[in-house]
Design a protein around this motif. Structure first.
Motif, mmCIF file in Angstrom:
data_model
loop_
_atom_site.group_PDB
_atom_site.id
_atom_site.type_symbol
_atom_site.label_atom_id
_atom_site.label_comp_id
_atom_site.label_asym_id
_atom_site.label_seq_id
_atom_site.Cartn_x
_atom_site.Cartn_y
_atom_site.Cartn_z
ATOM 1 N N PRO A 18 24.162 -14.085 22.080
ATOM 2 C CA PRO A 18 25.546 -14.581 22.155
ATOM 3 C C PRO A 18 26.550 -13.569 22.710
ATOM 4 O O PRO A 18 27.461 -13.964 23.450
ATOM 5 C CB PRO A 18 25.885 -14.923 20.697
ATOM 6 C CG PRO A 18 24.570 -15.124 20.034
ATOM 7 C CD PRO A 18 23.590 -14.230 20.744
ATOM 8 N N LEU A 19 26.400 -12.299 22.386
ATOM 9 C CA LEU A 19 27.352 -11.315 22.908
ATOM 10 C C LEU A 19 27.214 -11.183 24.424
ATOM 11 O O LEU A 19 28.215 -11.076 25.142
ATOM 12 C CB LEU A 19 27.168 -9.948 22.237
ATOM 13 C CG LEU A 19 28.185 -8.878 22.646
ATOM 14 C CD1 LEU A 19 29.629 -9.339 22.408
ATOM 15 C CD2 LEU A 19 27.916 -7.586 21.910
ATOM 16 N N ARG A 20 25.990 -11.239 24.931
ATOM 17 C CA ARG A 20 25.807 -11.182 26.390
ATOM 18 C C ARG A 20 26.371 -12.427 27.051
ATOM 19 O O ARG A 20 26.937 -12.358 28.146
ATOM 20 C CB ARG A 20 24.338 -10.963 26.730
ATOM 21 C CG ARG A 20 23.874 -9.561 26.352
ATOM 22 C CD ARG A 20 22.548 -9.213 26.943
ATOM 23 N NE ARG A 20 21.426 -9.902 26.352
ATOM 24 C CZ ARG A 20 20.671 -9.431 25.360
ATOM 25 N NH1 ARG A 20 20.935 -8.242 24.827
ATOM 26 N NH2 ARG A 20 19.655 -10.125 24.905
ATOM 27 N N GLN A 21 26.269 -13.564 26.388
ATOM 28 C CA GLN A 21 26.884 -14.784 26.912
ATOM 29 C C GLN A 21 28.399 -14.622 26.979
ATOM 30 O O GLN A 21 29.031 -15.014 27.971
ATOM 31 C CB GLN A 21 26.525 -15.986 26.031
ATOM 32 C CG GLN A 21 25.061 -16.345 26.060
ATOM 33 C CD GLN A 21 24.702 -17.376 25.013
ATOM 34 O OE1 GLN A 21 25.553 -18.097 24.492
ATOM 35 N NE2 GLN A 21 23.422 -17.446 24.685
ATOM 36 N N ASN A 22 28.985 -14.032 25.943
ATOM 37 C CA ASN A 22 30.436 -13.796 25.934
ATOM 38 C C ASN A 22 30.845 -12.823 27.030
ATOM 39 O O ASN A 22 31.878 -13.023 27.685
ATOM 40 C CB ASN A 22 30.886 -13.269 24.569
ATOM 41 C CG ASN A 22 30.843 -14.319 23.495
ATOM 42 O OD1 ASN A 22 30.871 -15.513 23.773
ATOM 43 N ND2 ASN A 22 30.758 -13.891 22.254
ATOM 44 N N ILE A 23 30.067 -11.775 27.218
ATOM 45 C CA ILE A 23 30.367 -10.810 28.282
ATOM 46 C C ILE A 23 30.336 -11.507 29.636
ATOM 47 O O ILE A 23 31.242 -11.346 30.457
ATOM 48 C CB ILE A 23 29.378 -9.632 28.247
ATOM 49 C CG1 ILE A 23 29.625 -8.763 27.011
ATOM 50 C CG2 ILE A 23 29.465 -8.805 29.526
ATOM 51 C CD1 ILE A 23 28.556 -7.726 26.750
ATOM 52 N N LEU A 24 29.306 -12.288 29.871
ATOM 53 C CA LEU A 24 29.190 -12.998 31.135
ATOM 54 C C LEU A 24 30.377 -13.939 31.329
ATOM 55 O O LEU A 24 30.951 -14.015 32.424
ATOM 56 C CB LEU A 24 27.866 -13.762 31.185
ATOM 57 C CG LEU A 24 27.324 -14.088 32.549
ATOM 58 C CD1 LEU A 24 27.003 -12.831 33.329
ATOM 59 C CD2 LEU A 24 26.096 -14.955 32.430
ATOM 60 N N HIS A 25 30.765 -14.616 30.273
ATOM 61 C CA HIS A 25 31.918 -15.518 30.345
ATOM 62 C C HIS A 25 33.186 -14.751 30.727
ATOM 63 O O HIS A 25 33.953 -15.199 31.594
ATOM 64 C CB HIS A 25 32.104 -16.240 29.010
ATOM 65 C CG HIS A 25 33.317 -17.103 28.970
ATOM 66 N ND1 HIS A 25 33.403 -18.294 29.653
ATOM 67 C CD2 HIS A 25 34.502 -16.940 28.345
ATOM 68 C CE1 HIS A 25 34.590 -18.827 29.457
ATOM 69 N NE2 HIS A 25 35.270 -18.024 28.662
ATOM 70 N N LEU A 26 33.412 -13.601 30.096
ATOM 71 C CA LEU A 26 34.588 -12.803 30.433
ATOM 72 C C LEU A 26 34.554 -12.333 31.880
ATOM 73 O O LEU A 26 35.579 -12.307 32.561
ATOM 74 C CB LEU A 26 34.705 -11.606 29.486
ATOM 75 C CG LEU A 26 35.059 -11.929 28.036
ATOM 76 C CD1 LEU A 26 34.953 -10.677 27.167
ATOM 77 C CD2 LEU A 26 36.452 -12.545 27.938
#
Length: 96
Positions: free
Chosen positions: A13-21
């Motif tokens: 999930p944190l990598r998904q959030n980073i990618l989203h940002l």
């Protein structure tokens, strides 16, 4: 599977959030840390995973490193998923 590294990188999930940002704008580790509930070392480790999977790239900008989406890799991944999606939809069609 040709996209195993990308799927693995996207599983956290944190990598998904980073990618989203990063889809909003390129950013440094500090910029990302300010927006996430994670320390700089943790964000750096996740950026490394995304970079090694070919989903993002990094460029130097003076003393900072700026992370950006690797659009060609994401486009290839989207195309791969779309092929499977269309095949699955075709399988749902009427049976003779």
């Amino acid at each position: 599977m040709p996209y195993e590294d990308q799927f693995s990188a996207l599983s956290h999930p944190l990598r998904q959030n980073i990618l989203h940002l990063l889809t909003r704008a390129p950013a440094s580790v500090g910029d990302l840390t300010d927006q996430l509930d994670a320390s700089q070392p943790v964000v750096s480790q996740h950026l490394k995973v995304l970079r090694e999977a070919g989903l993002i790239r990094v460029t130097p900008d003076g003393m900072r490193r700026i992370y950006r989406i690797e659009t060609d890799s994401l486009e290839a991944l989207r195309h791969y998923l779309q092929q499977h999606w269309l095949a699955a939809l075709g399988d749902l069609g009427p049976k003779d």
